[in-house]
Design a protein around this motif. Sequence first.
Motif, PDB file in Angstrom:
ATOM      1  N   LYS A 178      47.044  34.039  38.192  1.00  0.00           N
ATOM      2  CA  LYS A 178      46.951  32.576  38.270  1.00  0.00           C
ATOM      3  C   LYS A 178      48.285  31.968  37.900  1.00  0.00           C
ATOM      4  O   LYS A 178      48.822  32.244  36.829  1.00  0.00           O
ATOM      5  CB  LYS A 178      45.855  32.087  37.313  1.00  0.00           C
ATOM      6  N   LEU A 179      48.787  31.132  38.781  1.00  0.00           N
ATOM      7  CA  LEU A 179      50.165  30.664  38.614  1.00  0.00           C
ATOM      8  C   LEU A 179      50.300  29.163  38.515  1.00  0.00           C
ATOM      9  O   LEU A 179      49.434  28.407  38.969  1.00  0.00           O
ATOM     10  CB  LEU A 179      50.979  31.164  39.803  1.00  0.00           C
TER      11      LEU A 179
ATOM     12  N   TRP B   9      37.784  40.900  26.049  1.00  0.00           N
ATOM     13  CA  TRP B   9      38.221  40.270  27.313  1.00  0.00           C
ATOM     14  C   TRP B   9      39.090  39.070  26.949  1.00  0.00           C
ATOM     15  O   TRP B   9      38.644  38.172  26.227  1.00  0.00           O
ATOM     16  CB  TRP B   9      36.997  39.829  28.120  1.00  0.00           C
ATOM     17  N   GLU B  11      42.842  36.469  27.941  1.00  0.00           N
ATOM     18  CA  GLU B  11      43.820  36.021  28.936  1.00  0.00           C
ATOM     19  C   GLU B  11      45.210  36.085  28.311  1.00  0.00           C
ATOM     20  O   GLU B  11      45.403  35.653  27.175  1.00  0.00           O
ATOM     21  CB  GLU B  11      43.511  34.592  29.374  1.00  0.00           C
ATOM     22  N   GLN B  14      52.487  34.994  30.900  1.00  0.00           N
ATOM     23  CA  GLN B  14      53.850  35.513  31.051  1.00  0.00           C
ATOM     24  C   GLN B  14      54.702  34.438  31.681  1.00  0.00           C
ATOM     25  O   GLN B  14      54.232  33.763  32.591  1.00  0.00           O
ATOM     26  CB  GLN B  14      53.819  36.625  32.097  1.00  0.00           C
ATOM     27  N   LEU B  37      52.556  32.642  34.660  1.00  0.00           N
ATOM     28  CA  LEU B  37      51.424  33.440  35.135  1.00  0.00           C
ATOM     29  C   LEU B  37      50.392  33.588  34.029  1.00  0.00           C
ATOM     30  O   LEU B  37      50.750  33.821  32.869  1.00  0.00           O
ATOM     31  CB  LEU B  37      51.924  34.840  35.529  1.00  0.00           C
ATOM     32  N   LYS B  38      49.131  33.464  34.397  1.00  0.00           N
ATOM     33  CA  LYS B  38      48.045  33.811  33.469  1.00  0.00           C
ATOM     34  C   LYS B  38      47.164  34.840  34.151  1.00  0.00           C
ATOM     35  O   LYS B  38      46.892  34.729  35.347  1.00  0.00           O
ATOM     36  CB  LYS B  38      47.203  32.582  33.133  1.00  0.00           C
ATOM     37  N   VAL B  39      46.723  35.816  33.396  1.00  0.00           N
ATOM     38  CA  VAL B  39      45.844  36.839  33.976  1.00  0.00           C
ATOM     39  C   VAL B  39      44.923  37.372  32.880  1.00  0.00           C
ATOM     40  O   VAL B  39      45.306  37.424  31.714  1.00  0.00           O
ATOM     41  CB  VAL B  39      46.684  37.961  34.657  1.00  0.00           C
ATOM     42  N   SER B  40      43.725  37.747  33.271  1.00  0.00           N
ATOM     43  CA  SER B  40      42.744  38.221  32.297  1.00  0.00           C
ATOM     44  C   SER B  40      42.580  39.730  32.366  1.00  0.00           C
ATOM     45  O   SER B  40      42.792  40.337  33.414  1.00  0.00           O
ATOM     46  CB  SER B  40      41.385  37.573  32.556  1.00  0.00           C
ATOM     47  N   THR B  57      43.436  45.155  33.593  1.00  0.00           N
ATOM     48  CA  THR B  57      42.735  44.182  34.437  1.00  0.00           C
ATOM     49  C   THR B  57      41.494  44.819  35.067  1.00  0.00           C
ATOM     50  O   THR B  57      41.264  46.029  34.917  1.00  0.00           O
ATOM     51  CB  THR B  57      43.644  43.668  35.564  1.00  0.00           C
ATOM     52  N   LEU B  58      40.744  44.025  35.797  1.00  0.00           N
ATOM     53  CA  LEU B  58      39.504  44.517  36.423  1.00  0.00           C
ATOM     54  C   LEU B  58      39.760  45.672  37.385  1.00  0.00           C
ATOM     55  O   LEU B  58      38.866  46.479  37.635  1.00  0.00           O
ATOM     56  CB  LEU B  58      38.790  43.383  37.174  1.00  0.00           C
ATOM     57  N   ILE B  59      40.975  45.740  37.953  1.00  0.00           N
ATOM     58  CA  ILE B  59      41.240  46.858  38.873  1.00  0.00           C
ATOM     59  C   ILE B  59      41.972  48.004  38.174  1.00  0.00           C
ATOM     60  O   ILE B  59      42.404  48.955  38.820  1.00  0.00           O
ATOM     61  CB  ILE B  59      42.027  46.408  40.126  1.00  0.00           C
ATOM     62  N   ARG B  61      44.893  47.872  36.356  1.00  0.00           N
ATOM     63  CA  ARG B  61      46.334  47.785  36.120  1.00  0.00           C
ATOM     64  C   ARG B  61      46.582  47.353  34.687  1.00  0.00           C
ATOM     65  O   ARG B  61      45.832  46.563  34.125  1.00  0.00           O
ATOM     66  CB  ARG B  61      46.965  46.744  37.051  1.00  0.00           C
ATOM     67  N   LEU B  63      48.961  45.221  32.250  1.00  0.00           N
ATOM     68  CA  LEU B  63      49.945  44.149  32.289  1.00  0.00           C
ATOM     69  C   LEU B  63      50.176  43.646  30.881  1.00  0.00           C
ATOM     70  O   LEU B  63      49.305  43.770  30.020  1.00  0.00           O
ATOM     71  CB  LEU B  63      49.435  42.995  33.163  1.00  0.00           C
ATOM     72  N   TYR B  74      34.839  30.282  32.580  1.00  0.00           N
ATOM     73  CA  TYR B  74      34.846  29.229  33.610  1.00  0.00           C
ATOM     74  C   TYR B  74      33.851  28.162  33.209  1.00  0.00           C
ATOM     75  O   TYR B  74      32.663  28.433  33.066  1.00  0.00           O
ATOM     76  CB  TYR B  74      34.488  29.834  34.966  1.00  0.00           C
TER      77      TYR B  74
END
Lengths: 474, 94
Positions: A178-179, B9, B11, B14, B37-40, B57-59, B61, B63, B74
Motif C-alpha cells: 500500500k503506497l 499480525w 503493519e 518503509q 509503503l505500508k504492508v501487513s 507476508t501472506l505469501i 515473503r 519484509l 479494515y
Amino acid sequence: MNGRDMSYQAVMSRKNEIMKASLGIDYDDYIQSPIAFDYERMMAETGYTHDDVIRIQHETKVGNTPLFELRNLTEAVRRSSPPGKGARILLKDEAANASGSFKARRASISAYEALVKGYPGMIAATSGNYGAAVASQAAQRGLKAIIIQEVFDSRGIGQPEIIEKGRKCEAYGAEVLKLSVGPELFYLLLRTLEETGFFNASLYTPFGVRGVESLGLEIANQVRAAYGREPDAVVITHAGGGNLTGTARGLLAAGCEQTRIVACSVDLSGLHMASDHDFNRKSFTTGHTGFGVPFATWPDRVDVPRNAARSLRYMDEYQLVTQGEVFYVTELLTKIEGLERGPAGNTSLTAAITLARQMDQEQVVVVQETEYTGAGKHHNSQLSFARKNGIEVRRGDPGDSVPGESIVIPERLEQVRGKVQDLDRLRISYLNNAARIHPPDRWGEVDISFLAADLKVNTDWVRQRIGSLSQNDA
Amino acid sequence: MAKITAGTWVEIEQIILTPEQRAPTLPEDTKKVPYVLKVSGFLLAEAELGAPARVRTLIGRELEGKLKTVNPSYEHTFGQVVPELLTIGLEEDL
Ligand SMILES: Cc1ncc(COP(=O)(O)O)c(C=O)c1O
C-alpha cells in the motif's frame, strides 16, 4: 538483485530487461519504429484462440454473465424523450464474475499463462479491482500474488473505495503493498518483479486485452438471441482503455461491425492525478478523465513496452458525465431496478441514459458491465467522505458542479444529460504526443498507416494534420 | 514501551524514496513528501512499536520496516447517511 543499484534511476533504466524476463514477450519482434508496431500480429500471437479463452475462464468462474433488460429505467427515459425515442437499455452483470468485476476476464489469461510458463506468482500495479481479480485468479491457480496499490495521501488517509479494494485483494490471500500518492508505483513494480521473478500481470499485455474479448462476444450473442438484432450501441467505462479495446474487439470478431462503440468517463478535469492534495478530492477511483484522457491520447505510457489497450482504434464517441449524475443513477438503479451495484458500471449506465433518449425505441443500447458494491465501495460512503473533506454535496443542476469542490446530484432524470468530447481534438492530442516521441519529418509510410489505424481515420486525415503539429505543442 | 510478541499480525512502514530520491516530474505538493509503503504480515521476532521489525507476508515473503500498527484492521463503512440520496427514485416524476 543482490548488490544491484536499487535507486529510482537505476531501476528505471533496467526496465526493458525486467519486462522481458517477467512477461516472456519479446516486444522488439513487433516494434517497427519509435511509435509504430505490428499490433494485430502481437494480438494474434498470444497463442490463445477465443475458444481457449472461454474454456480457461470457465475453469475459474469467469464469464457467461447475465444480460438484463432495465425495463423500468427504459420506461422512465421514454417518458422524458421525444416521441418514438428511448432505446431499450440492457445491462451486462459483470459483477457476477469471481472477484466482482469484468477485471476477472483480464486477469484470467495472465494467471493461466503464468502457470503454464512456470512462474511462482504474479504481480500487478492497480487502482484495485484488477488487483482483486489477479488475487482471485491466482488463488484458484495456486499462484502467489502481490498487488501494488496507491492507497493513502501524506496524512495516511485513503478514500473508502480504495481501502475496500485493498481489503479485497488481501481477502484472497495476496500481499498488498500500500503506497502513498505518486507515479513511482511503476518503480516499485519493477523492483518487486526483479526481486521475486514473478510474472508481470500488467493490465496492458495482449493476454489482458484478449481476456476481455469474450465480453464482446457474449454481448453479441446474447443480444442477437434475445432481440434478433445487433447491439446498436455499447457504452464502455473508460480509464486505461482495455475495457473498451477488448470489448470492441470481441464485438468485431462476432461480426458486429455497425455497433457504435461509446466510451464514457467521469469528468474530473482540473484535478491533478499525481497530486497528494487532490488525491482525496475525487470521489471516483477509476473510470475518470484523469486516466481516460491521457491513456486515450497516448496509450504507450504503461508498464509494458507497447500497450495492447488502444481505445481510439475502436471508439466512435466519448461521453463525459459528472460525479453527481453517476451517484443519482446508482441510486435510481437500486430503487427502481432492484440492483445495487458499484460505481464503474454505473458510469457507463449514466451515459447510456443520454444515448437512449436520442435513439429509436426499437434500438438497444448495452451497458457492458456492473461491478460489486459494499461498505466503502458505495456511493453513500464516497459522498459522506467527500462531505467530511469539505466538498459541497447538494441536489441541483449537475452542470454547476466543479470537480474537487462540489458534487451536484440531479433533481430529475432529465437533468442527466452528460456531454460529448470532441474526438478529433483527442486524436490531434494523440498526434502531438506521437510527434514528441518521433518527429513528424521522420514519419514513414509505416508510421502514417499505424497512426491512421490507431486513430480510426484514413491516412489522408493524418497527412493533412502533420503540418500543424510541429508548431502546435498542445 | 511494550514488546509485541512474535507471530502477531502487524503493519510495517518503509520509506521507499525520500523527497530527494523521488521521480523528477511531480507536482509541488507531492515532491515535498516521501514515498511511503505500508504492508501487513506476521511479526517474525518480538519488537517494539516504532522500532525496526521483520514480517512474513501472506505469501511468505519476508519484509522489513518500522513497526506501526498491531492487528491492522479494515474499518471502512457505508459512511454517515447522505439524505440527498434517499428520495431518488421515489419521487413522483423521475
Ligand atoms: C470495474 C471497472 N470498470 C471499468 C474500468 C475501466 O477499465 P479500463 O481501465 O480498461 O479503461 C475499471 C478500471 O479500473 C474497472 O475497475
